[in-house]
Design a protein around this motif. Sequence first.
Motif, PDB file in Angstrom:
ATOM      1  N   LYS A 161      -0.504 -60.763  40.717  1.00 36.33           N
ATOM      2  CA  LYS A 161       0.330 -61.779  40.067  1.00 36.33           C
ATOM      3  C   LYS A 161       0.359 -61.556  38.571  1.00 36.33           C
ATOM      4  O   LYS A 161       1.414 -61.661  37.934  1.00 36.33           O
ATOM      5  CB  LYS A 161      -0.200 -63.176  40.378  1.00 36.33           C
ATOM      6  CG  LYS A 161       0.600 -64.291  39.705  1.00 36.33           C
ATOM      7  CD  LYS A 161       0.044 -65.670  40.042  1.00 36.33           C
ATOM      8  CE  LYS A 161       0.857 -66.779  39.369  1.00 36.33           C
ATOM      9  NZ  LYS A 161       0.314 -68.121  39.706  1.00 36.33           N
ATOM     10  N   THR A 195       3.080 -61.566  33.852  1.00 41.13           N
ATOM     11  CA  THR A 195       3.535 -61.575  35.242  1.00 41.13           C
ATOM     12  C   THR A 195       3.897 -60.156  35.663  1.00 41.13           C
ATOM     13  O   THR A 195       4.581 -59.440  34.939  1.00 41.13           O
ATOM     14  CB  THR A 195       4.750 -62.493  35.422  1.00 41.13           C
ATOM     15  OG1 THR A 195       5.759 -62.119  34.481  1.00 41.13           O
ATOM     16  CG2 THR A 195       4.371 -63.939  35.193  1.00 41.13           C
ATOM     17  N   ASN A 197       4.199 -59.185  39.448  1.00 37.16           N
ATOM     18  CA  ASN A 197       4.441 -58.978  40.878  1.00 37.16           C
ATOM     19  C   ASN A 197       5.911 -58.863  41.260  1.00 37.16           C
ATOM     20  O   ASN A 197       6.230 -58.652  42.431  1.00 37.16           O
ATOM     21  CB  ASN A 197       3.779 -60.102  41.695  1.00 37.16           C
ATOM     22  CG  ASN A 197       4.225 -61.493  41.249  1.00 37.16           C
ATOM     23  OD1 ASN A 197       4.824 -61.643  40.200  1.00 37.16           O
ATOM     24  ND2 ASN A 197       3.932 -62.492  42.057  1.00 37.16           N
TER      25      ASN A 197
END
Length: 661
Positions: A161, A195, A197
């Motif tokens: 993530k 971030t 992902n």
Amino acid sequence: MLALGALASACAPSAKSGSPKGLLAGDAAARVYVAPGSYDEFYSFLSGGFSGQLTVYGLPSGRLIKSIPVFSQFPENGYGYSDETKSMLNTTFGFVPWDDSHHTELSQTDGVPDGRWLFLNANNTPRVARIDLKRFETTEIIQVPNAAGGHASPFVTPDSKYLVSATRFSVPIPQVDVPIESFKKNFKGTLSFITANIPGKMDIAFQIMMPGYDYDLGHSGKGPSDGWFFFTTYNSEQANTKLEVNASQADKDYIAAVNYKRAEECIAAGKSKKFGGTYVHNYIDPASQIAKSETKTGVTMLYPADCEGVVYYLPTPKSPHGVDVDPSGEYIVAGGKLATVIPVHSFTKMQKAIADKAFEKTIDGIPVLKYDAVIAGEVQKPGLGPLHTEFDGKGNAYTSMFISSEIVKWKLGTWEVLDRMPVYYAVGHLMIPGGDSRKPYGKYLVALNKITKDRYLPTGPEMSRSAQLIDISGDKMKMLLDFPTQGEPHYANAVPASLLQPHSIKFDKLAENQNPFATKSESEGGIARTGKRVDVKMIAIRSHFAPDNLEGIELGDTVYFHVTNIEQDWNIGHGFAVFGATTAGVILPPGSTRTMKWVPQGVGVYPFYCTDFCSALHQEMQGYARVSAAGSHVPLTANVSNASKTQSGRLPGTEPKPARP
């Protein structure tokens, strides 16, 4: 320090010490031999350090398979030169054609490498990059604002993530003109959570403002410690001159334990602040394969004093570099460069110390836990200069010793040293395939050594760095192989080839090429003028370009050659170069379009040709561009020569000609 250096010299192994420890040379050769046409068992990925690149080696052979350009222009394939890729190197400082890449990290699912992506950091201009492991190409780079020296990155959470990036150098944040001697008052560091992902969507999720220390490396928790991230710090003295002396005074520095799930809670509760910072996000559009840049402004900043429980400091001797979490997630191992022990913290004890408020003091809202309350054990007399630890999944840990040039194997839980292996020389990081994850593969260890004098034939004052492959499958380590490396690898990861090989893309589908200048058949080629700009749409196929004779270009024009390789076969590449260009050319993988900018410097007839040997008629794969005087009004034409009308791939006359429009 002088005493340590003298002892290091005494401890340094001889390069002529005979056969590998515990293994006959012939046996070692057999273990690393990969027969012609056979594949290696592992892909390994090594950062390039000052090269700014990433290299891929097969294990156990040590064969260099590929160099992947990331933070530097790359003449081999035109990355950073071609119009499609130049934007990947954009920053708020402008176009940065060469940077310093230190650490690799594989994407993970449930704490285990999953083979989707590999991440790499840029140290000088703080950035992190995504490499798509289906393509083995860099597809995304994001700059990190409010940072100086993106060293402690790009390590991922177990679900990918987030990846993190922490400042090596504390600076005034935001930047302002202040005396350097005001360091303790005005300098700060940041921890950035990015971030990661969703491809193409990397962004700064939030940053944490930290005291003005140097932040060195990081690793995520796993299992019981999932939700936490651990960073090493040094220069807790906050010195600003002669750090080799003044930043080595304290007996202990710190590991910063960050509860990033708590950070998410505080942000959701409105406890963060909007903060400045401008940064650039670059990504390859998957449809057009053209790099795009966007500039963003502003981040979410969290201050530990405003979010109780988000950060704790674990006292750690001394000037720690590595911080590593064992596969169970219980033990946090530090590598204190100047420590006489390897300290191992317990996550369970850390949780109890937090609950009991076993604090020594508080620094900028960050509680400092008591050393005795969190320490699980110390590995005694491990060697000199412990840096980095990884794990074999069998309850054993392996630590690199920079000063005494050795790998030390020790037992988790009992902290006893089990074995030592001399390496040559000054080992930095080490790597076990999967060794920083929840499920190490535990078969090999690679030592990434800094000095190679007398290991290879001399090449003048500058030599390549070296890696050494060690068998760790048994009770005793066994040296198998030396192999030279490119740049200065700081860090590495490896996974079984079976995880990546089946998904490797062999060519781009021509029908899916959405480059606006893509030319998918010879009939679509041509030449067009817009003012002083001339665009040429061209195909490349074995063994001709079409069109291959261009006229009507005038001195003062800027010409863009948009060349599409219309081959639909694995590994059938072409190249394009034109006489008088300022770069060698561009390389064209099958199915792709690449653009080369050319500004003619004089009138005349200029040849262009294929730079990648592609067929028996490779030498015949050429053409001409005629450049006339400005205002000469020579008609703009793109002719196809008779030679190019022969179907590609075979000698003339060996097959019927296809129907042509």
